[in-house]
Design a protein around this motif. Structure first.
Motif, short mmCIF file in Angstrom:
data_model
loop_
_atom_site.label_atom_id
_atom_site.label_comp_id
_atom_site.label_asym_id
_atom_site.label_seq_id
_atom_site.Cartn_x
_atom_site.Cartn_y
_atom_site.Cartn_z
N LEU A 27 -0.57 -2.32 -5.62
CA LEU A 27 -1.24 -3.56 -5.23
C LEU A 27 -1.64 -3.46 -3.77
CD1 LEU A 27 -2.04 -6.56 -5.87
CD2 LEU A 27 0.21 -7.20 -4.95
N ALA A 28 -2.92 -3.70 -3.51
CA ALA A 28 -3.42 -3.73 -2.14
C ALA A 28 -3.57 -5.18 -1.69
CB ALA A 28 -4.76 -3.01 -2.04
N THR A 29 -3.11 -5.47 -0.47
CA THR A 29 -3.25 -6.81 0.10
C THR A 29 -4.02 -6.72 1.40
OG1 THR A 29 -1.09 -6.62 1.21
CG2 THR A 29 -1.13 -7.66 -0.96
N GLY A 30 -5.11 -7.47 1.52
CA GLY A 30 -5.89 -7.51 2.74
C GLY A 30 -5.44 -8.67 3.61
N LEU A 31 -5.12 -8.38 4.87
CA LEU A 31 -4.49 -9.38 5.74
C LEU A 31 -5.42 -9.87 6.85
CD1 LEU A 31 -0.99 -7.67 6.13
CD2 LEU A 31 -1.82 -9.17 4.31
N ALA A 32 -5.04 -10.99 7.43
CA ALA A 32 -5.83 -11.61 8.49
C ALA A 32 -5.87 -10.77 9.76
CB ALA A 32 -5.28 -13.01 8.80
N ASP A 33 -4.84 -9.91 9.96
CA ASP A 33 -4.82 -9.08 11.17
C ASP A 33 -5.58 -7.77 11.01
OD1 ASP A 33 -3.15 -7.63 9.52
OD2 ASP A 33 -1.32 -7.99 10.67
N GLY A 34 -6.29 -7.59 9.90
CA GLY A 34 -7.10 -6.39 9.68
C GLY A 34 -6.38 -5.27 8.96
N LYS A 35 -5.10 -5.44 8.65
CA LYS A 35 -4.36 -4.39 7.95
C LYS A 35 -4.49 -4.53 6.44
CE LYS A 35 -0.84 -4.02 11.58
NZ LYS A 35 0.60 -4.19 11.91
N ILE A 36 -4.34 -3.40 5.76
CA ILE A 36 -4.30 -3.38 4.30
C ILE A 36 -2.97 -2.75 3.90
CG2 ILE A 36 -5.37 -2.54 2.17
CD1 ILE A 36 -7.99 -2.26 3.76
N ASN A 37 -2.13 -3.54 3.24
CA ASN A 37 -0.85 -3.03 2.75
C ASN A 37 -1.00 -2.51 1.32
OD1 ASN A 37 0.30 -3.81 5.15
ND2 ASN A 37 1.37 -5.58 4.33
N ILE A 38 -0.47 -1.34 1.07
CA ILE A 38 -0.47 -0.78 -0.28
C ILE A 38 0.97 -0.78 -0.79
CG2 ILE A 38 -1.13 1.15 -1.74
CD1 ILE A 38 -3.49 -0.07 -0.27
N TRP A 39 1.22 -1.59 -1.82
CA TRP A 39 2.57 -1.76 -2.35
C TRP A 39 2.71 -1.04 -3.69
CZ3 TRP A 39 5.78 -4.73 0.76
CH2 TRP A 39 5.17 -5.55 1.70
N ASN A 40 3.83 -0.38 -3.89
CA ASN A 40 4.16 0.20 -5.19
C ASN A 40 4.79 -0.90 -6.04
OD1 ASN A 40 5.45 1.53 -7.39
ND2 ASN A 40 5.48 3.44 -6.23
N VAL A 41 4.08 -1.36 -7.06
CA VAL A 41 4.56 -2.46 -7.88
C VAL A 41 5.79 -2.06 -8.69
CG1 VAL A 41 3.96 -4.05 -9.75
CG2 VAL A 41 2.27 -3.50 -8.00
N ASP A 42 5.86 -0.80 -9.09
CA ASP A 42 6.98 -0.34 -9.92
C ASP A 42 8.29 -0.28 -9.13
OD1 ASP A 42 5.30 -0.07 -12.12
OD2 ASP A 42 4.74 1.97 -11.56
N THR A 43 8.21 0.19 -7.86
CA THR A 43 9.42 0.36 -7.05
C THR A 43 9.63 -0.75 -6.04
OG1 THR A 43 8.31 1.67 -5.33
CG2 THR A 43 9.15 2.86 -7.26
N GLY A 44 8.58 -1.53 -5.74
CA GLY A 44 8.68 -2.60 -4.75
C GLY A 44 8.55 -2.14 -3.32
#
Length: 443
Positions: free
Chosen positions: A146-163
Motif C-alpha cells: 500500500l502506497a500512501t501519499g502525504l502532505a509533506d511530499g513523502k510516499i510511504n510504501i507499506w507491506n500489507v502482509d507483514t505490516g
C-alpha cells in the motif's frame, strides 16, 4: 438499452461492523476523501485521523464482503499504519495482477511476443538489467503493498502482509495528491502540488526514473490504463492529458471541460477514458482519437459556462467504471451517487440515483461486486452490486470481441483506424455506436 436498474445496490450486512470501526470515539469525524480496494478485492484502505492528532490508514480484511454472518472473523482491522502527516492519496500494488477473466490471460502471458504489454515490460527489464542488483534491498514481487501519499511530499510504501514500512520515497516538495500502480509491473505514478508527475520502479528498489513537469499548476490525479500503455493526468484549468508510456510523449491534450478536473478512470480495455469535473459533468473520451464520445450530466438543464465554471452546487468528485465497461458510477456534491449505462446506444441519463449525504468518493472492487462510498462525516458505507450486474443487459458476443481486440492493441491502438475492415466495424471498436452529439458550452 437500459431504462432502469432491475435491482439497485443494497447495503451489505458487514457495513454495520465497518461503521462501528469508523465511528469509534478514538477517530475524528472528518473527511474521508480517499479509499481504495486491493486488486484481490479483499482489503479496503481508509484514511483517518485520531483524537491524538495522528494520521493513520486503516486496512480492513474481509474474506467475503457479501457474507450474511457478521462476525469479527469475517471483517477485521488487518493493519493500522501511522503516518507523519496528512494522507492525501492511497494506492494498492501487487506484482502479479488479478484482473477480470476477459483480460487476465491476455495480460499475463509473458511468452507471447504479440501482446503489446510485453513491449513495455521488455523496456523495463532492459533498464533494470543495466542497473546493479547488488544493493537491491526489497522484493516487491511476493506481497501486497500500500502506497500512501502525504502532505509533506513523502510516499510511504507499506507491506500489507507483514505490516512493515518497507520504503519511503522522497522527491516531491509538496503534498502528494495522486498515486496509482500499474496492473502488473509495480510501476508507481505520483503527482503533487509541486506541479510534477514522477514515475517510480518498485522492482528496482523504488528508483525514480522519470519526471514530467511540462506545466505550472497542480496535478490532481494520475491513472495508468489497464494495459499500461497510457498515463492520464488531470488538474485545474480544465486540464486533461494522455501520455504514451514508452516514449513519454503527449498523445492528446483533451479539451472539453469548463472547470477543474479532479478524477479519471479508464475502461477495462483501455479504449476510453472518463473524467470527472467541477463543471457538473463526466466526459467520456476515445483514447484512440481523443474525441469526446459522450457527456454525462449531473445538473439538468446543463448550466451555462459562467455557472459551470463557478460554484454550481454539483461538483463531480469521483468516478469509477465497472467490470466490462457496463456502468459508470459517480459521486457528486449534490449528495448523490449515480449510475449511468455505458453500453446504452442513445442515452446518457442516469439509471439509478442514491442519496448519500456529504459524499466524497466511490470505489469499486476489481470484480465490481462491491462498492464503497465515503463522505465528509468520516463514514464509509458498503454496498452489494452483485444482483445489479446479474440483472443488467447481457453482454453480446460482439461486445466481448470488442473488449478483447481493444485489450490487445496496447501501443498500436492507433492502427485500429487503418484496419482492412468496414468503416462501421471500426466505429464500433471506437465505441462510436454509443456516442451522442456533443457541443462545448460557449456562453
Amino acid at each position: 438499452m437500459f431504462n432502469s436498474l432491475i435491482v439497485q445496490p443494497t447495503l451489505l450486512p458487514v457495513n454495520q461492523l465497518l461503521q462501528d470501526y469508523c465511528n469509534s470515539p478514538v477517530f475524528l469525524p472528518n473527511n474521508i476523501s480517499r479509499i481504495a480496494f486491493s486488486p484481490c478485492s479483499k482489503y479496503l484502505a481508509i484514511s483517518k485521523q485520531d483524537i491524538d492528532d495522528q494520521y493513520c490508514v486503516l486496512v480492513f480484511y474481509c474474506s467475503n464482503w457479501h457474507s450474511k454472518t457478521i462476525t469479527d472473523d469475517n471483517l477485521y482491522l488487518h493493519n493500522k499504519f501511522i503516518c507523519t502527516s496528512a494522507i492525501w492519496s492511497l494506492a494498492f500494488g501487487k506484482g502479479v495482477s488479478e484482473l477480470n477473466s476477459i483480460t487476465k490471460p491476455i495480460l499475463l502471458d509473458k511468452n507471447d511476443l504479440s501482446i503489446p504489454i510485453t513491449t513495455r515490460r521488455a523496456s523495463l527489464d532492459q533498464r533494470r538489467l543495466s542497473l546493479s542488483v547488488v544493493n537491491r534491498r526489497h522484493d516487491f514481487t511476493k506481497h501486497l503493498f500500500l502506497a500512501t501519499g502525504l502532505a509533506d511530499g513523502k510516499i510511504n510504501i507499506w507491506n500489507v502482509d507483514t505490516g512493515e514500512l518497507t520504503l519511503i520515497l522522497e522527491d516531491h516538495q509538496l503534498a502528494v495528491c495522486g498515486l496509482d500502480f500499474t496492473s502488473c509491473s509495480m510501476q508507481l505514478a505520483s503527482c503533487s502540488h509541486d506541479t510534477t508527475i514522477k514515475l517510480w520502479d518498485l522492482l528496482d528498489d523504488g528508483n525514480m526514473y522519470k519526471t514530467l513537469n511540462e506545466w505550472t499548476h497542480v496535478i490532481n490525479i494520475v491513472k495508468w490504463s489497464p494495459d499500461e500503455s497510457l498515463l492520464c493526468a488531470v488538474g485545474p484549468y480544465e486540464f486533461v492529458v494522455l501520455f504514451d508510456t514508452i516514449t513519454w510523449t503527449e498523445l492528446f491534450k483533451l479539451d472539453g471541460h469548463l472547470h477543474n478536473v479532479v478524477d479519471c478512470a479508464f475502461s477495462s480495455d483501455s479504449a476510453f477514458l472518463v473524467t470527472a469535473s467541477y463543471d457538473t459533468r463526466v466526459l467520456m473520451w476515445s483514447t484512440i482519437t481523443g474525441e469526446i464520445i459522450k457527456a454525462f450530466a449531473h445538473q439538468i438543464p446543463r448550466p451555462l459556462k459562467i455557472y459551470a465554471g463557478g460554484d454550481n452546487g454539483a461538483f463531480v468528485r469521483s468516478v469509477a467504471v465497472t467490470k466490462s465497461n457496463q456502468f459508470l458510477v459517480t459521486a457528486c456534491d449534490d449528495n448523490k451517487v449515480r449510475w449511468f449505462p455505458l453500453v446504452s446506444n442513445h442515452s446518457s441519463n442516469t439509471i439509478f440515483e442514491q442519496t448519500e449525504n456529504n459524499v466524497l468518493y466511490v470505489a469499486i472492487t476489481s470484480d465490481s461486486q462491491t462498492m464503497a462510498v465515503s463522505n465528509r462525516n468520516g463514514d464509509v458505507r458498503l454496498f452489494s452490486t452483485v444482483t445489479t450486474l446479474l440483472t443488467s443487459q447481457p453482454l453480446s458476443l460482439k461486445y466481448l470481441c470488442r473488449l478483447t481486440i481493444n485489450t490487445n492493441c496496447g501501443h498500436k491502438r492507433q492502427d485500429i483506424l487503418n484496419l482492412p475492415i468496414s468503416h462501421k466495424l471500426i466505429n464500433y471498436l471506437l465505441y462510436k455506436d454509443i456516442s451522442m452529439k456533443y457541443t462545448k458550452q460557449i456562453i
